[in-house]
Design a protein around this motif. Structure first.
Motif, PDB file in Angstrom:
ATOM      1  N   ASP A 152     -28.462  -2.333 -10.670  1.00 44.25           N
ATOM      2  CA  ASP A 152     -29.563  -1.634 -10.002  1.00 44.25           C
ATOM      3  C   ASP A 152     -30.623  -1.284 -11.047  1.00 44.25           C
ATOM      4  O   ASP A 152     -30.500  -1.601 -12.231  1.00 44.25           O
ATOM      5  N   ASP A 153     -31.697  -0.623 -10.611  1.00 43.63           N
ATOM      6  CA  ASP A 153     -32.772  -0.250 -11.518  1.00 43.63           C
ATOM      7  C   ASP A 153     -32.287   0.757 -12.548  1.00 43.63           C
ATOM      8  O   ASP A 153     -31.507   1.667 -12.239  1.00 43.63           O
ATOM      9  N   GLN A 154     -32.773   0.591 -13.770  1.00 43.40           N
ATOM     10  CA  GLN A 154     -32.451   1.511 -14.851  1.00 43.40           C
ATOM     11  C   GLN A 154     -33.759   2.062 -15.423  1.00 43.40           C
ATOM     12  O   GLN A 154     -34.554   1.314 -15.998  1.00 43.40           O
ATOM     13  N   GLU A 155     -33.964   3.349 -15.210  1.00 44.81           N
ATOM     14  CA  GLU A 155     -35.186   4.001 -15.686  1.00 44.81           C
ATOM     15  C   GLU A 155     -35.117   4.186 -17.201  1.00 44.81           C
ATOM     16  O   GLU A 155     -34.091   4.590 -17.749  1.00 44.81           O
ATOM     17  N   ASP A 156     -36.223   3.897 -17.875  1.00 44.58           N
ATOM     18  CA  ASP A 156     -36.310   4.000 -19.324  1.00 44.58           C
ATOM     19  C   ASP A 156     -37.749   4.373 -19.668  1.00 44.58           C
ATOM     20  O   ASP A 156     -38.671   4.031 -18.918  1.00 44.58           O
ATOM     21  N   PRO A 157     -37.987   5.077 -20.778  1.00 48.99           N
ATOM     22  CA  PRO A 157     -39.375   5.362 -21.162  1.00 48.99           C
ATOM     23  C   PRO A 157     -40.229   4.101 -21.313  1.00 48.99           C
ATOM     24  O   PRO A 157     -41.459   4.164 -21.184  1.00 48.99           O
ATOM     25  N   GLY A 158     -39.585   2.951 -21.562  1.00 47.96           N
ATOM     26  CA  GLY A 158     -40.329   1.701 -21.697  1.00 47.96           C
ATOM     27  C   GLY A 158     -40.584   0.985 -20.392  1.00 47.96           C
ATOM     28  O   GLY A 158     -41.247  -0.058 -20.381  1.00 47.96           O
ATOM     29  N   GLY A 159     -40.075   1.506 -19.274  1.00 47.89           N
ATOM     30  CA  GLY A 159     -40.285   0.866 -17.985  1.00 47.89           C
ATOM     31  C   GLY A 159     -39.042   0.958 -17.125  1.00 47.89           C
ATOM     32  O   GLY A 159     -38.079   1.654 -17.448  1.00 47.89           O
ATOM     33  N   VAL A 160     -39.062   0.240 -16.007  1.00 45.01           N
ATOM     34  CA  VAL A 160     -37.911   0.167 -15.114  1.00 45.01           C
ATOM     35  C   VAL A 160     -37.248  -1.190 -15.337  1.00 45.01           C
ATOM     36  O   VAL A 160     -37.863  -2.241 -15.114  1.00 45.01           O
ATOM     37  N   PHE A 161     -36.002  -1.162 -15.769  1.00 44.18           N
ATOM     38  CA  PHE A 161     -35.289  -2.386 -16.126  1.00 44.18           C
ATOM     39  C   PHE A 161     -34.180  -2.667 -15.106  1.00 44.18           C
ATOM     40  O   PHE A 161     -33.643  -1.765 -14.479  1.00 44.18           O
ATOM     41  N   ARG A 162     -33.885  -3.938 -14.977  1.00 47.90           N
ATOM     42  CA  ARG A 162     -32.808  -4.361 -14.091  1.00 47.90           C
ATOM     43  C   ARG A 162     -32.183  -5.629 -14.670  1.00 47.90           C
ATOM     44  O   ARG A 162     -32.896  -6.501 -15.183  1.00 47.90           O
ATOM     45  N   ILE A 163     -30.859  -5.712 -14.601  1.00 50.56           N
ATOM     46  CA  ILE A 163     -30.138  -6.905 -15.024  1.00 50.56           C
ATOM     47  C   ILE A 163     -29.660  -7.624 -13.766  1.00 50.56           C
ATOM     48  O   ILE A 163     -28.959  -7.051 -12.938  1.00 50.56           O
ATOM     49  N   VAL A 164     -30.068  -8.885 -13.626  1.00 46.04           N
ATOM     50  CA  VAL A 164     -29.825  -9.651 -12.398  1.00 46.04           C
ATOM     51  C   VAL A 164     -29.002 -10.889 -12.728  1.00 46.04           C
ATOM     52  O   VAL A 164     -29.311 -11.626 -13.672  1.00 46.04           O
ATOM     53  N   GLU A 165     -27.965 -11.145 -11.948  1.00 47.40           N
ATOM     54  CA  GLU A 165     -27.155 -12.332 -12.134  1.00 47.40           C
ATOM     55  C   GLU A 165     -27.867 -13.549 -11.547  1.00 47.40           C
ATOM     56  O   GLU A 165     -28.458 -13.484 -10.468  1.00 47.40           O
ATOM     57  N   THR A 166     -27.792 -14.664 -12.248  1.00 47.39           N
ATOM     58  CA  THR A 166     -28.381 -15.909 -11.767  1.00 47.39           C
ATOM     59  C   THR A 166     -27.304 -16.758 -11.103  1.00 47.39           C
ATOM     60  O   THR A 166     -26.108 -16.496 -11.216  1.00 47.39           O
ATOM     61  N   ALA A 167     -27.746 -17.821 -10.440  1.00 50.67           N
ATOM     62  CA  ALA A 167     -26.800 -18.702  -9.749  1.00 50.67           C
ATOM     63  C   ALA A 167     -25.868 -19.408 -10.718  1.00 50.67           C
ATOM     64  O   ALA A 167     -24.753 -19.791 -10.359  1.00 50.67           O
ATOM     65  N   ASP A 168     -26.307 -19.573 -11.964  1.00 52.93           N
ATOM     66  CA  ASP A 168     -25.497 -20.268 -12.967  1.00 52.93           C
ATOM     67  C   ASP A 168     -24.585 -19.334 -13.744  1.00 52.93           C
ATOM     68  O   ASP A 168     -23.908 -19.771 -14.678  1.00 52.93           O
ATOM     69  N   GLY A 169     -24.598 -18.060 -13.392  1.00 50.93           N
ATOM     70  CA  GLY A 169     -23.734 -17.115 -14.094  1.00 50.93           C
ATOM     71  C   GLY A 169     -24.367 -16.448 -15.287  1.00 50.93           C
ATOM     72  O   GLY A 169     -23.711 -15.664 -15.988  1.00 50.93           O
ATOM     73  N   ASP A 170     -25.645 -16.743 -15.564  1.00 53.52           N
ATOM     74  CA  ASP A 170     -26.363 -16.061 -16.636  1.00 53.52           C
ATOM     75  C   ASP A 170     -26.927 -14.739 -16.113  1.00 53.52           C
ATOM     76  O   ASP A 170     -26.801 -14.411 -14.928  1.00 53.52           O
ATOM     77  N   LEU A 171     -27.588 -13.997 -16.986  1.00 57.31           N
ATOM     78  CA  LEU A 171     -28.183 -12.712 -16.617  1.00 57.31           C
ATOM     79  C   LEU A 171     -29.657 -12.694 -16.982  1.00 57.31           C
ATOM     80  O   LEU A 171     -30.026 -13.020 -18.112  1.00 57.31           O
ATOM     81  N   ASP A 172     -30.494 -12.348 -16.009  1.00 60.94           N
ATOM     82  CA  ASP A 172     -31.917 -12.150 -16.267  1.00 60.94           C
ATOM     83  C   ASP A 172     -32.176 -10.670 -16.511  1.00 60.94           C
ATOM     84  O   ASP A 172     -31.726  -9.812 -15.737  1.00 60.94           O
ATOM     85  N   VAL A 173     -32.918 -10.370 -17.569  1.00 66.08           N
ATOM     86  CA  VAL A 173     -33.318  -8.996 -17.871  1.00 66.08           C
ATOM     87  C   VAL A 173     -34.761  -8.827 -17.422  1.00 66.08           C
ATOM     88  O   VAL A 173     -35.660  -9.522 -17.916  1.00 66.08           O
ATOM     89  N   LEU A 174     -34.971  -7.939 -16.455  1.00 66.14           N
ATOM     90  CA  LEU A 174     -36.299  -7.706 -15.885  1.00 66.14           C
ATOM     91  C   LEU A 174     -36.850  -6.368 -16.353  1.00 66.14           C
ATOM     92  O   LEU A 174     -36.105  -5.394 -16.494  1.00 66.14           O
ATOM     93  N   ARG A 175     -38.139  -6.344 -16.574  1.00 66.06           N
ATOM     94  CA  ARG A 175     -38.854  -5.111 -16.878  1.00 66.06           C
ATOM     95  C   ARG A 175     -39.992  -4.957 -15.875  1.00 66.06           C
ATOM     96  O   ARG A 175     -40.863  -5.820 -15.785  1.00 66.06           O
ATOM     97  N   ASP A 176     -39.955  -3.876 -15.127  1.00 66.58           N
ATOM     98  CA  ASP A 176     -40.958  -3.638 -14.087  1.00 66.58           C
ATOM     99  C   ASP A 176     -41.087  -4.855 -13.164  1.00 66.58           C
ATOM    100  O   ASP A 176     -42.192  -5.249 -12.765  1.00 66.58           O
ATOM    101  N   GLY A 177     -39.951  -5.459 -12.845  1.00 60.60           N
ATOM    102  CA  GLY A 177     -39.907  -6.584 -11.925  1.00 60.60           C
ATOM    103  C   GLY A 177     -40.205  -7.937 -12.539  1.00 60.60           C
ATOM    104  O   GLY A 177     -40.086  -8.957 -11.859  1.00 60.60           O
ATOM    105  N   LYS A 178     -40.584  -7.991 -13.811  1.00 58.16           N
ATOM    106  CA  LYS A 178     -40.946  -9.246 -14.461  1.00 58.16           C
ATOM    107  C   LYS A 178     -39.827  -9.690 -15.395  1.00 58.16           C
ATOM    108  O   LYS A 178     -39.415  -8.927 -16.275  1.00 58.16           O
ATOM    109  N   PRO A 179     -39.323 -10.927 -15.252  1.00 58.55           N
ATOM    110  CA  PRO A 179     -38.263 -11.401 -16.141  1.00 58.55           C
ATOM    111  C   PRO A 179     -38.727 -11.445 -17.594  1.00 58.55           C
ATOM    112  O   PRO A 179     -39.823 -11.943 -17.895  1.00 58.55           O
TER     113      PRO A 179
END
Length: 312
Positions: free
Chosen positions: A172-199
């Motif tokens: 889920d979203d993780q609030e940080d002084p640098g923005g709102v971050f989220r770690i999202v699983e991809t279809a291939d099993g990797d992880l995308d790191v998003l900041r303010d919705g942008k990978p």
């Protein structure tokens, strides 16, 4: 400590190195750990828990700059734990991701954390992924009061990014002084790191060895397709924002505002490195002009095929 230009290392990519067994992780001596803690202004934590990790992460970002000066000083970029300790702690320098995240991993291991190196590919314009081993991040396992571990994504080598580690297994979203971050699983099993919705980057979960990143470091030191050989950057987090020196341009961000000015000459640039980043330089880094790429000439067989097809 002064920095003198040294001969450039060969421009050939490093050869792959095979090994029958994974190398034993480098663990620093107690004196090296204490010196590192003094370098970032930290007290030795009572235990290797999440609270201590967050404090160490923030202090590291505020004291050890993200910089690529070695590339433009003719200094070799050496992926060796002891050499990187000497650079970050002894010479009071910084580095790019492979350097500062490796050094931070050494510190954390010396404090009792379990640390794994993860390879990532930075997401560029249009969602295009960078090369394999484009970036290094850290998976850190902490020790709680009852001994249970939590996994965190630590990254002190991505420039303007999260101030604190991210919960590795949270989706889920993780609030940080640098923005709102989220770690999202991809279809291939990797992880995308998003900041303010942008990978920001795509990360594999398989742990890697330091030697695995040698080709990525070589690419970013030598390739005209990488921005590191084409520009200068020295940047660190501050309590009020961020300061960045790019050549003679000094950018200060504080309390939501931005100030940009051009420094007056070499001595003022040296003072900025010294006073703002704690870096003593005898010679200033200089960006070399880009090397013109030779035209691509197809082999004779291809040229003959094209001539024949045109004559039909």
């Amino acid at each position: 400590m002064s920095t003198q230009p040294t001969p450039a290392v060969p421009s050939e990519p490093p050869a792959p190195q095979g090994s029958s067994a994974p190398p034993v992780p480098f663990v620093p001596a107690p004196s090296e750990v204490e010196a590192y803690l003094r370098r970032i202004g930290a007290e030795r934590p009572v235990r290797a828990d999440a609270a201590a990790l967050c404090e160490l992460h923030l202090l590291h970002l505020r004291t050890v700059p993200f910089e690529n000066l070695s590339i433009h000083l003719g200094e070799p970029v050496v992926l060796d734990e002891k050499a990187l300790l000497d650079k970050v702690v002894g010479a009071r320098r910084g580095g790019f991701c492979y350097e500062v995240n490796t050094a931070f991993a050494v510190l954390l291991r010396g404090l009792g954390y379990r640390v794994e190196l993860l390879q990532a590919r930075v997401v560029g314009e249009g969602g295009k992924l960078g090369i394999p081993y484009d970036h290094m991040a850290l998976r850190v396992e902490t020790v709680g009061e009852k001994g249970e571990g939590e996994r965190w994504l630590a990254d002190v080598g991505f420039g303007d990014h999260s101030h604190f580690p991210l919960a590795f297994d949270a989706r889920d979203d993780q609030e940080d002084p640098g923005g709102v971050f989220r770690i999202v699983e991809t279809a291939d099993g990797d992880l995308d790191v998003l900041r303010d919705g942008k990978p920001q980057y795509r990360m594999e979960t398989r742990p890697r060895e330091l030697a695995d990143f040698a080709a990525g470091a070589w690419y970013h030191r030598t390739s005209p397709d990488s921005h590191f050989p084409r520009s200068l950057v020295c940047s660190r987090l501050t309590e009020e924002g961020r300061i960045t020196l790019s050549g003679t341009k000094l950018i200060t961000r504080a309390r939501g505002g931005r100030d940009e000015r051009i420094l007056g000459g070499d001595e003022e640039v040296r003072e900025a490195y010294r006073n703002l980043f704690g870096i003593e330089l005898d010679a200033l880094p200089v960006v070399s002009p880009p090397v013109a790429r030779p035209p691509v000439v197809p082999p004779p067989s291809v040229r003959e095929e094209n001539v024949n097809s045109d004559s039909r």
